[in-house]
Design a protein around this motif. Structure first.
Motif, mmCIF file in Angstrom:
data_model
loop_
_atom_site.group_PDB
_atom_site.id
_atom_site.type_symbol
_atom_site.label_atom_id
_atom_site.label_comp_id
_atom_site.label_asym_id
_atom_site.label_seq_id
_atom_site.Cartn_x
_atom_site.Cartn_y
_atom_site.Cartn_z
ATOM 1 N N SER A 149 -1.956 6.584 1.215
ATOM 2 C CA SER A 149 -1.111 6.880 2.364
ATOM 3 C C SER A 149 -1.896 6.735 3.664
ATOM 4 N N THR A 150 -3.116 7.220 3.671
ATOM 5 C CA THR A 150 -3.972 7.103 4.847
ATOM 6 C C THR A 150 -4.261 5.637 5.159
ATOM 7 N N LYS A 151 -4.551 4.869 4.118
ATOM 8 C CA LYS A 151 -4.806 3.436 4.286
ATOM 9 C C LYS A 151 -3.547 2.751 4.836
ATOM 10 N N ALA A 152 -2.399 3.085 4.274
ATOM 11 C CA ALA A 152 -1.139 2.476 4.711
ATOM 12 C C ALA A 152 -0.840 2.816 6.168
ATOM 13 N N HIS A 153 -1.161 4.022 6.557
ATOM 14 C CA HIS A 153 -0.920 4.428 7.941
ATOM 15 C C HIS A 153 -1.724 3.557 8.899
ATOM 16 N N THR B 171 0.835 -1.205 0.000
ATOM 17 C CA THR B 171 0.000 0.000 0.000
ATOM 18 C C THR B 171 0.870 1.256 0.000
ATOM 19 N N HIS B 172 1.971 1.237 0.739
ATOM 20 C CA HIS B 172 2.910 2.375 0.726
ATOM 21 C C HIS B 172 3.481 2.579 -0.680
ATOM 22 N N ARG B 173 3.822 1.476 -1.357
ATOM 23 C CA ARG B 173 4.358 1.585 -2.720
ATOM 24 C C ARG B 173 3.319 2.191 -3.663
ATOM 25 N N LYS C 12 -5.077 10.598 -4.838
ATOM 26 C CA LYS C 12 -5.007 9.135 -4.707
ATOM 27 C C LYS C 12 -3.825 8.734 -3.825
ATOM 28 N N GLY C 13 -2.727 9.474 -3.934
ATOM 29 C CA GLY C 13 -1.572 9.206 -3.086
ATOM 30 C C GLY C 13 -1.932 9.355 -1.622
#
Length: 66
Positions: free
Chosen positions: A39-43, A19-21, A34-35
């Motif tokens: 990013s929020t999801k990855a956090h 997800t970070h990638r 979208k980034g």
């Protein structure tokens, strides 16, 4: 069992890295909305993975003391 806990934590970390990638790819293309979404999801995934890692470590410590 510590092995299962560590495996589960590793799988969560791997999903988080993906997800970070994806966030980085979107930012690289200039799609910052979208980034940010990724990013929020990855956090959130990172926090969950950290919790799993901490729990797995605790199980390792408990089993090592037996």
């Amino acid at each position: 069992m510590p092995q299962a806990s560590h495996t589960k934590a590793a799988e969560h970390h791997e999903a988080t890295a993906k997800t970070h990638r994806t966030a980085a790819e979107h930012h690289g293309k200039g799609d910052h909305a979208k980034g940010l979404e990724h990013s929020t999801k990855a956090h959130g995934q990172s926090e969950a993975a950290h919790k799993m890692s901490t729990e797995a470590h605790g199980k390792s410590v408990a089993h090592a003391k037996k």
